[in-house]
Design an enzyme around this catalytic site. Structure first.
Site, PDB file in Angstrom:
ATOM      1  N   LYS A  81       4.788  -4.129   1.209  1.00  0.00           N
ATOM      2  CA  LYS A  81       5.422  -4.168  -0.185  1.00  0.00           C
ATOM      3  C   LYS A  81       5.379  -5.397  -0.843  1.00  0.00           C
ATOM      4  O   LYS A  81       5.822  -6.438   0.002  1.00  0.00           O
ATOM      5  CB  LYS A  81       6.764  -3.402   0.112  1.00  0.00           C
ATOM      6  CG  LYS A  81       7.539  -3.130  -1.170  1.00  0.00           C
ATOM      7  CD  LYS A  81       8.952  -2.384  -0.970  1.00  0.00           C
ATOM      8  CE  LYS A  81       9.528  -1.790  -1.953  1.00  0.00           C
ATOM      9  NZ  LYS A  81      10.803  -0.991  -1.633  1.00  0.00           N
ATOM     10  N   SER A 157      11.322   3.027  -3.678  1.00  0.00           N
ATOM     11  CA  SER A 157      10.531   2.153  -4.471  1.00  0.00           C
ATOM     12  C   SER A 157       9.564   1.564  -3.764  1.00  0.00           C
ATOM     13  O   SER A 157       8.433   0.906  -4.296  1.00  0.00           O
ATOM     14  CB  SER A 157      11.433   0.934  -4.622  1.00  0.00           C
ATOM     15  OG  SER A 157      12.077   0.388  -3.631  1.00  0.00           O
ATOM     16  N   SER A 181      14.549   4.176  -0.029  1.00  0.00           N
ATOM     17  CA  SER A 181      13.169   3.601  -0.500  1.00  0.00           C
ATOM     18  C   SER A 181      12.075   3.727   0.412  1.00  0.00           C
ATOM     19  O   SER A 181      10.636   3.394   0.181  1.00  0.00           O
ATOM     20  CB  SER A 181      13.085   2.348  -1.057  1.00  0.00           C
ATOM     21  OG  SER A 181      13.779   2.406  -2.154  1.00  0.00           O
TER      22      SER A 181
END
Length: 465
Positions: A81, A157, A181
């Site tokens: 990420k 996310s 997330s």
């Protein structure tokens, strides 16, 4: 998990590279080719570090040829990420503002540990702005798309992480979980995700969201791969004040111990409300396979979710106050407005939320005197359509974005370890949370492994790419 048309598992790659039946460079080139072919649809990657990956792979191959021992993740491609520091890249954290930061001088601790185990970083992944998102729809980079239906959300996310692993671009990805997330993208994309105990894995040199709630963890398509990555990243780190004392406690050796001695219950009450039929069906399938007939009520879960909202938005607002003052127009409006709201919450409300959090943690931990594992939905529904803004639960139309995390937030609030496992329903998969007591990731992964062996939990082959 066996070999598929989309490539080998991480465990198989590492074994092949160690035995010299495959080179790390071959594994890397295959991953880069998959990214080039499929990411135009998925939009999972924001940066592909091809030159770095090739150099790393060549170094691994040279070391093995010289007789050096191969690591447990030798030659395994992975991605992170884009809130992880990656040497040479600005840590954008899904934002427009952070792109003006200078390139990071050093990798995040977890990247260093993955590469010390032999893994090869191939890039950075799309995410919701500043991790304040459950949809995976980034206004600056575009949405990450679901590998089973590109018209649907990947979840957030850590949407790029879920999309990249669900789409078999890489066998392992790393993400973060503040309120859900890791578990939400796992559920939507039909893969496994591990949110470890708060403080288990180092967050050093990653961009924060809510320091008292932030966790980092891995995604994979199989439990063995998930455990390999988790074990490689364990260990104290003075760079993260929450991760300074816990010793390494490998989970991989215990996967095959079985679950006959475990007391498994289903979360009742709050966790059986506000779910679509597919979420209820997934939990029922998992519970039946495990022989779980006991139901436990997690006390005041709705209030726990409210406390999580307050703590999240106030801590997040505090972190971003200077950016809000100077560059408010460069935020995703939905993120900006929630952060501004958080800055205006009165201090007594925050104090009350923190006091409740301590009470709630003590009450939930009491449950683990009589059970070892609690099962709960990961999301209330399968992946919604991109652009969808509302969700109907129990006959009430609700805003979609905050309510995707209705079942993950009460667990994050007190930092419990959770393995999210995919149940391959038609036409879309959905996840179930396997919740364990603090520091018992091994138990959650044992249950996940048992479900995988039964064929109840499985990452479906991507169909939308």
């Amino acid at each position: 998990m066996s070999e598929s048309s989309d490539g080998l598992t991480a465990a198989a790659i590492a074994q092949a590279v160690a035995s010299r039946s495959m080179t790390a460079l071959e594994a890397t080139e295959a991953a880069l080719a998959r990214i080039a072919a499929r990411d135009t649809i998925l939009n999972a990657f924001t940066d592909v570090t091809a030159d770095r990956a090739r150099a790393r792979a060549k170094a691994i191959d040279a070391g093995i040829a010289a007789g050096k021992p191969a690591g447990p993740l030798a030659g395994v491609p992975f991605a992170v990420k884009n809130l992880f520091d990656v040497e040479g890249l600005a840590t954008r954290a899904g934002s427009k503002i952070n792109r003006d930061l200078p390139p990071s001088p050093r990798d995040a601790t977890l990247i260093e540990r993955m590469e010390a185990a032999g893994a090869v970083l191939v890039g950075a992944l799309n995410m919701g702005e500043y991790a304040y998102d459950f949809t995976g729809e980034n206004v600056h980079d575009g949405p990450s798309r679901n590998p089973h239906d590109p018209t649907r959300m990947a979840g957030g996310s850590s949407g790029g992480s879920g999309s990249a692993v669900g789409g078999a671009l890489v066998p392992i990805a790393l993400g973060s979980d503040t309120n859900g997330s890791i578990r939400v993208p796992s559920s939507f994309c039909g893969i496994l995700g591990l949110k470890p105990t708060y403080g288990r894995l180092s967050r050093a040199r990653s961009f924060p969201f809510v320091m008292s709630l932030d966790h980092l963890g891995p995604f994979a398509r199989g439990v063995t791969d998930l455990a390999l990555a988790y074990d490689a990243m364990q260990g104290p780190d003075s760079g993260d004040a929450a991760c300074t004392t816990r010793p390494v406690e490998p989970a991989l050796p215990s996967l095959k111990q079985g679950i006959e001695d475990l007391r498994i219950a289903v979360a009742g009450g709050y966790f059986q409300k506000g779910v679509m039929p597919e979420a209820a069906e997934a939990v029922a399938r998992v519970a039946k396979a495990l022989g779980a007939t006991q139901t436990v009520d997690i006390p005041e879960a709705a209030r726990a979710r409210a406390a999580a909202f307050i703590i999240t938005t106030t801590e997040g607002a505090s972190l971003h106050l200077d950016r809000l003052r100077k560059r408010a127009r460069d935020f995703d409006p939905a993120v900006r407005d929630r952060l501004i709201s958080g800055a205006m919450i009165p201090a007594p409300y925050v104090d009350k939320a923190q006091k409740f959090r301590r009470w709630y943690r003590a009450k939930v931990l009491e449950l683990f005197n009589s059970v070892d594992v609690i099962l709960a939905p990961a999301t209330p529904c399968v992946a919604p359509k991109l652009g969808q803004t509302t969700l109907e639960l129990d006959g009430v139309e609700l805003p979609l974005r905050p309510n995707i995390g209705i079942h993950t937030q009460p667990i994050s609030l007190i930092g419990l370890p959770v393995a999210a496992v995919p149940v391959p329903l038609e036409p879309m998969p959905i996840g179930v949370q396997i919740i364990a007591a603090p520091w018992r990731e091994d138990i959650a992964l044992r249950v996940a492994y048992a479900l995988e062996q039964m064929g109840v939990a499985a990452a479906p082959t991507p169909r939308g790419i």
